[in-house]
Design an enzyme around this catalytic site. Structure first.
Site, short mmCIF file in Angstrom:
data_model
loop_
_atom_site.label_atom_id
_atom_site.label_comp_id
_atom_site.label_asym_id
_atom_site.label_seq_id
_atom_site.Cartn_x
_atom_site.Cartn_y
_atom_site.Cartn_z
CB THR A 79 -0.96 0.00 1.20
OG1 THR A 79 -0.22 -0.25 2.40
CG2 THR A 79 -2.03 -1.06 1.03
CE LYS A 82 0.77 -3.25 3.28
NZ LYS A 82 0.06 -2.29 4.20
CB THR A 109 3.38 -7.45 10.56
OG1 THR A 109 3.87 -6.35 9.81
CG2 THR A 109 3.04 -8.58 9.64
CD GLU A 168 1.58 5.31 6.28
OE1 GLU A 168 0.79 4.67 5.58
OE2 GLU A 168 1.24 6.09 7.19
CG ASN A 221 -0.76 8.80 7.41
OD1 ASN A 221 -1.52 7.86 7.26
ND2 ASN A 221 0.55 8.66 7.44
#
Length: 691
Positions: free
Chosen positions: A141, A167, A178, A264, A389
């Site tokens: 993602t 991921k 996770t 991120e 975000n």
């Protein structure tokens, strides 16, 4: 990556995401023992609700994973979607629906576009291969890279392989597995023993992982074991099971660290070790608290050795949980350098800040309350995390076909995000202060008014930030139109005999150069227009053509008067150069803007050479190469992969790299501000070619 016997993988684009692969399939040709660990979030996604009660189990053969849609908080329709996909995949693979597990990751609250998933199940079966790369890509993602790893171990005298695709980047917090991980092994092991090994491995690895303190409703780790290695099945605790568990734990440790490093917006991996705690559980809790502290993470991003935030976090957690911990008696080390030991310690601030700019930062907190220890992993908190975000759901829009897309116009972003973006941009561009960049300007960017304006604005902004641009331009479509109007093109080729050359020089050095210089100076630049003949800037010699006429005044560069350019750059000017050269025979030659840009970049030892043209980058047919080494580009060139202007550009890119230029970018001049976008990325927005 080495793959266990009997497993195959596939990943394809179903249309859930706009472009990238979004459905993965993992399949075993033999029924497997299976186990899972799942999120502790009470808002469990439909695939988690479906799978958790069914594991551990035997007879599992397939896992299907979609990305781009979480199928979470979607009501009864979410569970029905899971059942429909399982049943159809079972029919496709000729296995029971009960042999199928599923997982989803992506945007929460949107119905899963079941028809899209069903439509790709047959092609996924046909695409199954023993290589997991496509499947690893399809489950991504916000990850910046596909993630996979493996281990080999001897169990019961047999070689056993354990591998994983996984991921994870955001919404990760302890008390889960996770985001998504699919572990496969050819070890023979009973479901109960596999579940126990997986729980132990997850407990000390993924459960010590935190990126942002938010827990996804989708987090899942699956472990599938098909027994193809031929070892005696592991059932009860003993030496062989301990070896397998240790191998699984080591694999999970690597995955946890890799996920933390790819958090991120992360720029650094953060590792926190707490020792001297009363119990292992307390040590783990304190380590996770430090690794997850927003203030600590922000300090790590800024390379700020703020040990006070570390101990304040330890003290706060100990106080709220009632731990018998005294922060005053602690010893704190950052990157191995002592910063506090019962009192502040002197240290070289500049040296420690430099050490904290390394890709991994380690913080050690040594307590005096016992003998237990634990390690947690996280990452720094950068501007990019906010960018990814802050406006996430406002940019996600449903499409009529059931998929989702992004409406990424800047107007949709919050004022706070725009401020963050500006701060980040100014910080990033400072890296280019004093660097030289040769830009070959051509194609549609020379014709459309908005593209001309955006190009000149980019140059003005980059120059004001300290970059030293040098612009080389051709004649563009204006030259073609003029030559066609005067009948000075032959079979599509420019006729550069005496009559044609005068027109070429008039258009390139006169009209085009003058207009570009005027635009730049109107925006505040100190642009100076030059022909390659001015100041003997470009010396040239003739390149004979096959017909003797059409190539009469086409030449190649023999020397660049770099001293002249150095003088202009030293006085703050932006040279704007037309590719006309002067031969030793006194003749004028058309040298071609691509070749001149490469020669000037070499002569000035430029940091970058950028080609603006009317394509996304270097193309082979419809395939865009995002990144190439010079050796790879040469191999493609030798194989005849390119033709026309693309071949010329590839040849000149290689020449520039051979001459000492660090990076060559070929980018789309049809996109406004593509020059800014290129310089704001390490890998560029088109094709990056490096040595």
């Amino acid at each position: 990556m080495k793959v266990p016997l009997g497993f195959s993988f596939a990943g394809l684009h179903a249309g859930i995401k706009p472009q990238r692969k979004d459905v993965a399939l993992v399949y075993s040709d033999t029924p497997c023992s299976a186990a899972g660990c799942f999120t502790a979030n009470k808002a469990r996604a439909a695939p988690v609700q479906d799978a958790e009660p069914r594991l551990p189990a035997t007879g599992i053969q397939a896992v299907v994973v979609n990305s781009g849609n979480a199928n979470a908080l979607t009501g009864p329709a979410g569970l029905e979607a899971v059942r429909t996909v399982r049943e159809q995949l079972g029919r496709t693979l000729n296995i029971p629906a009960s042999a199928v597990l599923s997982a989803s990751t992506g945007v929460i609250g949107h119905p899963l576009p079941v028809p899209k998933v069903l439509a790709v199940l047959g092609p996924l079966k046909d695409a199954l291969r023993p290589e997991p790369d496509a499947a690893a890509e399809a489950i991504m993602t916000t990850d910046t890279r596909a993630k996979q790893t493996w281990r080999s171990v001897r169990i019961g005298g047999q070689n056993v392989t354990v591998s994983a695709i996984f991921k994870g980047s955001g919404m990760m917090h302890p008390s889960l597995a996770t985001v998504i991980a699919i572990i496969t092994t050819d070890c023979a092991i009973q479901p109960g023993a596999l579940a126990a090994a997986l729980r132990e491995a997850v407990s000390n690895t993924f459960n010590s992982l935190t990126v942002d303190g938010d827990m996804s409703p989708n987090d899942t780790v699956y472990a599938l074991a098909n027994g193809r290695a031929g070892n005696v099945p592991l059932t009860d605790p003993g030496p062989e099971l301990r070896v397998f568990t240790a191998t699984l734990s080591d694999l999970c440790l690597e995955m946890a660290r890799d996920i933390a490093a790819d958090g991120e917006g992360a720029t650094k991996l953060l590792e926190v070790e707490v020792t001297g705690a009363p119990t292992q559980a307390i040590a783990q809790d304190l380590a996770r608290a430090v690794a997850g502290s927003t203030l600590v993470k922000a300090a790590v991003f800024g390379a700020d050795p703020n040990w006070g935030r570390v101990l304040a976090t330890v003290g706060a957690r100990a106080g709220t949980q009632g731990y018998d911990i005294d922060p005053y008696s602690a010893h704190v080390r950052i990157q191995g350098i002592s910063v506090y030991e019962r009192e502040p310690r002197p240290y070289d601030t500049a040296h420690l800040k430099a050490r904290m700019r390394e890709p991994e930062v380690r913080i050690e907190v040594c307590l005096t309350g016992g003998g237990a220890s634990s390690v947690a992993w996280g990452c720094d908190l950068s501007y990019d995390y906010v960018k990814i975000n802050a406006d996430y759901t406002s940019l996600i829009v449903p499409r009529p076909d059931g998929g989702v897309g992004r409406d990424d116009r800047l107007a949709n972003y919050s004022p706070a995000f725009k401020t963050t973006l500006l701060v980040e941009a100014l910080s990033y561009i400072s890296r280019f202060r004093g660097k030289r960049c040769v830009i070959r300007y051509g194609g549609a960017a020379m014709v459309k008014e908005n593209l001309k304006q955006s190009f000149c604005r980019d140059i003005e902004l980059l120059r004001s930030a300290g970059l030293q641009p040098i612009i080389v331009h051709g004649g563009g479509p204006e030259l073609t139109r003029t030559l066609d109007k005067l009948g000075l093109r032959q079979d599509g080729e420019l006729i550069t005999d005496d009559s044609g050359l005068k027109v070429v020089e008039m258009v390139i050095s006169g009209s085009v150069n003058s207009e570009l210089v005027t635009l730049l100076n109107n925006m505040g630049d100190r642009a100076v227009g030059l022909s390659g003949k001015d100041g003997a800037l470009l010396r040239a010699r003739r390149i004979p053509g096959d017909d003797g006429r059409s190539k009469e005044h086409v030449g190649e560069v023999t020397r660049v008067n770099h001293e002249f350019l150095e003088m202009l750059l030293g006085q703050g000017y932006v040279p704007v150069i037309s590719p006309m050269g002067l031969g030793e025979d006194g003749q004028t030659y058309d040298l071609g803007s691509d070749a001149v840009a490469a020669e000037i970049a070499n002569a000035l030892k430029a940091h970058k050479l950028i080609f603006l043209h009317d394509a996304p980058g270097i193309l082979r047919g419809e395939e865009l190469y995002n990144e190439l080494t010079s050796a790879q580009l040469q191999a493609h060139l030798s194989a005849g992969a390119f033709s026309g202007s693309m071949r010329t550009r590839a040849t000149m890119a290689l020449k520039a790299l051979d001459g000492g230029v660090e990076r060559v970018h070929v980018i789309d001049g049809r996109v406004p501000h593509s020059l800014i976008a290129e310089l704001f990325t390490d890998k560029g927005v088109g094709t990056l070619v490096t040595r």
